[in-house]
Design a protein around this motif. Sequence first.
Motif, mmCIF file in Angstrom:
data_model
loop_
_atom_site.group_PDB
_atom_site.id
_atom_site.type_symbol
_atom_site.label_atom_id
_atom_site.label_comp_id
_atom_site.label_asym_id
_atom_site.label_seq_id
_atom_site.Cartn_x
_atom_site.Cartn_y
_atom_site.Cartn_z
ATOM 1 N N LEU A 152 0.971 -0.673 0.239
ATOM 2 C CA LEU A 152 -0.366 0.124 -0.325
ATOM 3 C C LEU A 152 0.796 1.610 0.024
ATOM 4 O O LEU A 152 0.398 2.730 -0.488
ATOM 5 C CB LEU A 152 -1.057 0.653 1.541
ATOM 6 C CG LEU A 152 -1.857 -1.093 1.169
ATOM 7 C CD1 LEU A 152 -2.688 -0.496 2.135
ATOM 8 C CD2 LEU A 152 -2.482 -0.767 0.311
ATOM 9 N N ARG A 153 2.315 1.244 0.846
ATOM 10 C CA ARG A 153 2.872 2.579 0.540
ATOM 11 C C ARG A 153 3.536 2.335 -1.067
ATOM 12 O O ARG A 153 3.769 3.790 -1.665
ATOM 13 C CB ARG A 153 3.946 2.389 1.734
ATOM 14 C CG ARG A 153 4.825 3.127 1.838
ATOM 15 C CD ARG A 153 5.943 2.633 2.792
ATOM 16 N NE ARG A 153 7.584 3.245 2.687
ATOM 17 C CZ ARG A 153 7.892 4.965 3.006
ATOM 18 N NH1 ARG A 153 7.085 5.523 3.462
ATOM 19 N NH2 ARG A 153 8.900 5.022 3.058
ATOM 20 N N ARG A 154 3.975 1.346 -1.253
ATOM 21 C CA ARG A 154 4.436 1.525 -2.504
ATOM 22 C C ARG A 154 3.341 2.108 -3.893
ATOM 23 O O ARG A 154 3.741 2.793 -4.907
ATOM 24 C CB ARG A 154 5.160 -0.548 -3.108
ATOM 25 C CG ARG A 154 5.902 -0.118 -4.481
ATOM 26 C CD ARG A 154 6.266 -1.457 -4.521
ATOM 27 N NE ARG A 154 6.890 -2.044 -3.854
ATOM 28 C CZ ARG A 154 6.494 -3.072 -3.158
ATOM 29 N NH1 ARG A 154 5.396 -3.007 -2.450
ATOM 30 N NH2 ARG A 154 7.387 -3.296 -2.187
ATOM 31 N N THR A 155 2.104 1.571 -3.241
ATOM 32 C CA THR A 155 1.331 2.019 -4.500
ATOM 33 C C THR A 155 0.417 3.324 -4.315
ATOM 34 O O THR A 155 -0.002 3.977 -5.287
ATOM 35 C CB THR A 155 -0.364 1.339 -3.744
ATOM 36 O OG1 THR A 155 -0.374 -0.117 -4.002
ATOM 37 C CG2 THR A 155 -1.275 1.898 -5.160
ATOM 38 N N ALA A 156 0.907 3.660 -3.230
ATOM 39 C CA ALA A 156 0.747 4.983 -2.668
ATOM 40 C C ALA A 156 1.905 6.173 -3.215
ATOM 41 O O ALA A 156 0.968 7.709 -4.209
ATOM 42 C CB ALA A 156 0.636 5.689 -1.540
ATOM 43 N N GLY A 157 3.089 5.942 -3.173
ATOM 44 C CA GLY A 157 3.798 6.361 -4.593
ATOM 45 C C GLY A 157 3.687 6.541 -5.344
ATOM 46 O O GLY A 157 3.603 7.293 -6.476
ATOM 47 N N ARG A 158 3.244 5.333 -6.117
ATOM 48 C CA ARG A 158 2.727 5.008 -8.039
ATOM 49 C C ARG A 158 1.872 6.112 -8.019
ATOM 50 O O ARG A 158 1.733 7.386 -8.915
ATOM 51 C CB ARG A 158 2.249 3.935 -8.186
ATOM 52 C CG ARG A 158 1.987 3.977 -8.827
ATOM 53 C CD ARG A 158 1.843 2.002 -10.230
ATOM 54 N NE ARG A 158 1.043 2.363 -11.299
ATOM 55 C CZ ARG A 158 1.350 1.273 -12.075
ATOM 56 N NH1 ARG A 158 2.061 0.259 -11.703
ATOM 57 N NH2 ARG A 158 0.413 1.306 -13.170
ATOM 58 N N PHE A 159 0.426 6.675 -7.375
ATOM 59 C CA PHE A 159 -0.839 7.106 -7.169
ATOM 60 C C PHE A 159 0.027 8.537 -7.322
ATOM 61 O O PHE A 159 -0.483 9.649 -8.370
ATOM 62 C CB PHE A 159 -1.317 7.069 -6.686
ATOM 63 C CG PHE A 159 -2.303 5.950 -6.297
ATOM 64 C CD1 PHE A 159 -2.199 4.756 -7.758
ATOM 65 C CD2 PHE A 159 -3.282 5.492 -5.081
ATOM 66 C CE1 PHE A 159 -2.898 3.942 -7.614
ATOM 67 C CE2 PHE A 159 -3.895 4.252 -5.167
ATOM 68 C CZ PHE A 159 -3.509 3.068 -6.147
ATOM 69 N N MET A 160 1.021 9.106 -6.991
ATOM 70 C CA MET A 160 1.433 10.400 -6.688
ATOM 71 C C MET A 160 2.353 11.006 -7.748
ATOM 72 O O MET A 160 2.189 11.095 -8.462
ATOM 73 C CB MET A 160 2.225 10.695 -5.562
ATOM 74 C CG MET A 160 1.665 10.684 -4.416
ATOM 75 S SD MET A 160 2.419 11.333 -2.759
ATOM 76 C CE MET A 160 3.341 9.662 -1.961
ATOM 77 N N ALA A 161 2.651 9.460 -8.408
ATOM 78 C CA ALA A 161 4.057 9.755 -9.754
ATOM 79 C C ALA A 161 2.674 10.160 -10.279
ATOM 80 O O ALA A 161 3.085 10.943 -11.580
ATOM 81 C CB ALA A 161 4.696 9.146 -9.436
ATOM 82 N N GLU A 162 1.740 9.024 -11.101
ATOM 83 C CA GLU A 162 1.029 9.108 -11.780
ATOM 84 C C GLU A 162 0.433 10.129 -12.061
ATOM 85 O O GLU A 162 -0.350 10.967 -12.973
ATOM 86 C CB GLU A 162 -0.663 8.126 -11.879
ATOM 87 C CG GLU A 162 0.858 6.935 -12.380
ATOM 88 C CD GLU A 162 -0.181 5.492 -11.799
ATOM 89 O OE1 GLU A 162 -0.306 3.751 -12.557
ATOM 90 O OE2 GLU A 162 -1.483 5.886 -11.172
ATOM 91 N N ALA A 163 -0.223 11.099 -11.053
ATOM 92 C CA ALA A 163 -0.888 12.683 -11.030
ATOM 93 C C ALA A 163 -0.377 13.314 -11.581
ATOM 94 O O ALA A 163 -0.204 14.519 -11.520
ATOM 95 C CB ALA A 163 -1.575 12.710 -9.335
ATOM 96 N N GLY A 164 1.372 13.463 -11.503
ATOM 97 C CA GLY A 164 2.510 14.465 -11.803
ATOM 98 C C GLY A 164 2.873 14.982 -10.833
ATOM 99 O O GLY A 164 3.818 16.095 -10.914
ATOM 100 N N VAL A 165 2.816 14.759 -9.778
ATOM 101 C CA VAL A 165 3.823 15.513 -8.515
ATOM 102 C C VAL A 165 5.063 15.149 -8.814
ATOM 103 O O VAL A 165 5.843 14.026 -9.259
ATOM 104 C CB VAL A 165 3.048 13.901 -6.710
ATOM 105 C CG1 VAL A 165 4.034 14.687 -5.836
ATOM 106 C CG2 VAL A 165 1.602 14.785 -6.964
ATOM 107 N N PRO A 166 5.759 15.825 -8.101
ATOM 108 C CA PRO A 166 6.857 16.214 -8.601
ATOM 109 C C PRO A 166 7.887 14.747 -7.797
ATOM 110 O O PRO A 166 7.641 14.746 -6.609
ATOM 111 C CB PRO A 166 7.121 17.345 -8.396
ATOM 112 C CG PRO A 166 6.750 18.251 -8.329
ATOM 113 C CD PRO A 166 5.352 17.490 -8.089
ATOM 114 N N ILE A 167 8.790 14.306 -8.166
ATOM 115 C CA ILE A 167 9.577 12.832 -7.522
ATOM 116 C C ILE A 167 10.251 13.783 -5.960
ATOM 117 O O ILE A 167 9.868 13.196 -5.131
ATOM 118 C CB ILE A 167 10.794 12.417 -8.860
ATOM 119 C CG1 ILE A 167 10.801 11.801 -9.271
ATOM 120 C CG2 ILE A 167 11.977 11.942 -7.710
ATOM 121 C CD1 ILE A 167 9.542 10.675 -8.985
#
Length: 217
Positions: A152-167
């Motif tokens: 779920l932590r890994r998934t949260a990171g992916r959701f943010m990246a897919e939304a275009g949140v800066p690294i």
Amino acid sequence: MQTCLSWAGKTRLIPTAPRIELPRTPQPRDRYLTRKEVEQLIAAADAPHIRLAILLMVTTASRIGALLELTWDRVDLARRVIKLAPNDLGPRKGRATVPINDSLMAALQNAKLSGVSDYVIEWGGRKVGSIKAGFNAAVARAGISHCTRHDLRRTAGRFMAEAGVPIEEIAEYLGHTNPNITRATYARFSPQHLRKAAGALEIRPVVSVRQTKERTL
């Protein structure tokens, strides 16, 4: 074991240190849930503390260990922030100060009203030591393929990246001290990933390519 045998060989306790064949390093686990799977998982959690824990893991991108230790004095509902680190001295790995979004706000308000202990995640008025059994039961009821709490932590990171949140923001949210670690894991999910590189390979003018059908005899 290899170190012990090497030492024994150097000190002549044995004639020579045998070579130990080490197993190959396993491939990193790469399990990410879809948004639909996350919704199914939350809906399948029949106990309130399991449901709250799952929601917290997704919306704070935190490890379950930090969340089970989270107390209400570090949850500021007025300012809508959660301080995951217990103090300024540590442990701090993966324990950032994160905002409370709308999805989490309502759940925390309800938990605060019904809670009787200092801990955000509680059961029977006591601190919860583990949610492993309840989490695995929710996964089974949701009918999704095997996943762990850390997924779920890994998934949260992916959701943010897919939304275009800066690294850099994702790294801060996850509590990573080195953004390069975050970039190596999540950059490929960004909608802008490699777009500039692809643009450098544009061919002008646009070449029209027409397929020809094979002739059949």
